[in-house]
Enzyme design. Structure first.
Site, PDB file in Angstrom:
ATOM      1  N   ASP A 128      55.393  38.339  45.643  1.00 15.92           N
ATOM      2  CA  ASP A 128      54.689  38.901  44.454  1.00 15.92           C
ATOM      3  C   ASP A 128      55.600  39.443  43.295  1.00 15.92           C
ATOM      4  OD1 ASP A 128      52.713  40.578  43.859  1.00 15.92           O
ATOM      5  OD2 ASP A 128      53.246  42.733  44.781  1.00 15.92           O
ATOM      6  N   ASN A 183      42.329  37.159  46.076  1.00 22.37           N
ATOM      7  CA  ASN A 183      42.954  36.658  45.052  1.00 22.37           C
ATOM      8  C   ASN A 183      41.682  35.408  44.150  1.00 22.37           C
ATOM      9  OD1 ASN A 183      46.171  35.462  45.837  1.00 22.37           O
ATOM     10  ND2 ASN A 183      45.403  37.336  44.807  1.00 22.37           N
TER      11      ASN A 183
HETATM   12  C1  FPP Z   1      51.656  37.477  42.858  1.00 22.80           C
HETATM   13  O1  FPP Z   1      52.013  37.713  41.895  1.00 22.80           O
HETATM   14  C2  FPP Z   1      51.489  35.828  43.420  1.00 22.80           C
HETATM   15  C3  FPP Z   1      50.487  35.141  43.635  1.00 22.80           C
HETATM   16  C4  FPP Z   1      48.992  35.687  43.731  1.00 22.80           C
HETATM   17  C5  FPP Z   1      50.326  33.994  44.017  1.00 22.80           C
HETATM   18  C6  FPP Z   1      51.840  33.298  44.413  1.00 22.80           C
HETATM   19  C7  FPP Z   1      51.680  31.834  43.747  1.00 22.80           C
HETATM   20  C8  FPP Z   1      52.766  31.189  43.365  1.00 22.80           C
HETATM   21  C9  FPP Z   1      54.126  31.408  43.398  1.00 22.80           C
HETATM   22  C10 FPP Z   1      52.674  29.897  42.648  1.00 22.80           C
HETATM   23  C11 FPP Z   1      51.724  28.681  43.749  1.00 22.80           C
HETATM   24  C12 FPP Z   1      52.501  28.498  45.045  1.00 22.80           C
HETATM   25  C13 FPP Z   1      52.766  27.463  45.657  1.00 22.80           C
HETATM   26  C14 FPP Z   1      53.034  27.698  47.048  1.00 22.80           C
HETATM   27  C15 FPP Z   1      52.736  26.232  45.014  1.00 22.80           C
HETATM   28  P1  FPP Z   1      51.059  38.493  41.013  1.00 22.80           P
HETATM   29  O2  FPP Z   1      50.517  37.844  40.128  1.00 22.80           O
HETATM   30  O3  FPP Z   1      50.293  39.425  42.177  1.00 22.80           O
HETATM   31  O4  FPP Z   1      52.150  39.454  40.347  1.00 22.80           O
HETATM   32  P2  FPP Z   1      51.999  41.242  40.098  1.00 22.80           P
HETATM   33  O5  FPP Z   1      51.855  42.231  41.166  1.00 22.80           O
HETATM   34  O6  FPP Z   1      53.224  41.293  39.094  1.00 22.80           O
HETATM   35  O7  FPP Z   1      50.866  41.155  39.137  1.00 22.80           O
END
Ligand code: FPP
Length: 248
Positions: free
Chosen positions: A20, A68
């Protein structure tokens, strides 16, 4: 080297990570959320390498939750593109390191091009046994349990299962990937103390480590810190401390 402080005899067999903080990392820098996800891929690469070097048997990454799918279309499209590219670009390194790729979730909802790369990675790495990398994709913990109940009911209808024979172990066989052991350590980056519908069945006795570090900044040293925290705890599985000490 910080990993010298780790006890190699008590490594978690399975580490699961809620990655996250990509969005916040980007916003803090005046960048788009997508830049945060792009940077997050570097952390995925670094953490997989680190977990392999440290001898962690299984690493599960919560890459995309069922919730998501409700994000803005652009962001969903970008995340799917990153995933597809990652699977394509990393396959050689994954093969070189003897890593088996697995995936859990409602994979049928993924776009066909992502599904193709994923199926290719799953098939090509099937016989690798040095480590496993599990992607939770289009994944929800409650939905996994519901999907398991559906499969079980179908088996009951066909006379292949009966209510009397269902216990925890038997039910586990109906989950997405029964061959993956339960996580010993769950890490959540980005500072929030929530489970967010991740591996609800499997984390019954898992130690949880929450770090303020945003996912794009998470590196080997942070993984080692999380494992050190894990090693400082006593896992009692509902027993008393004396019982646990006596059984060692
Ligand atoms: C949460 O950050 C993260 C995600 C929803 C996706 C995680 C994905 C990746 C790291 C990239 C793709 C993955 C792979 C395995 C190739 P957020 O956007 O919810 O952050 P925030 O809470 O700060 O808004």
């Amino acid at each position: 080297m910080v990993e010298r402080r780790l006890d190699p005899e008590h490594l978690p067999r399975h580490v699961a990570i809620i990655m996250d903080g990509n969005g916040r990392w980007a916003e803090e820098r005046g960048l788009s959320r997508i830049e945060g996800h792009r940077e997050g891929i570097e952390s995925v690469r670094a953490v997989l390498r680190a977990a392999h070097e440290l001898g962690i048997g299984t690493l599960t990454l919560y890459a995309f939750s069922l919730e998501n799918w409700n994000r803005p279309r652009d962001e969903v499209g970008e995340l799917m593109g990153l995933l597809e590219r990652y699977l394509e670009e990393e396959l050689d390194e994954v093969m070189r390191n003897g890593i088996r790729v697995r995936a859990v979730g409602r994979l049928e909802l993924l776009p066909p091009s992502v599904r193709e790369q994923l199926d290719r990675a799953l098939a090509k790495t099937r016989d690798n046994d040095e480590m496993q990398l599990v992607f939770a994709l289009s994944y929800g913990g409650r939905q996994e349990i519901v999907d398991g109940v559906r499969k079980l009911l179908r088996d009951v209808e066909q006379g292949k299962a009966s209510a009397d024979h269902i216990d925890e172990k038997a039910f586990s066989a109906y989950l997405y990937d029964p061959e993956v052991p339960d996580p010993d350590l769950l890490i959540r980056t980005g500072g929030e103390s929530r489970v967010s519908n991740f591996l609800l069945w499997q984390i019954a006795y898992t130690e949880i480590h929450v770090t303020e570090r945003m996912w794009p900044d998470f590196r080997k040293g942070d993984l080692v810190d999380a494992i050190l925290d894990f090693q400082s705890r006593e896992r009692r599985f509902g027993m008393t401390s004396a019982q646990v000490q006596g059984s060692k």
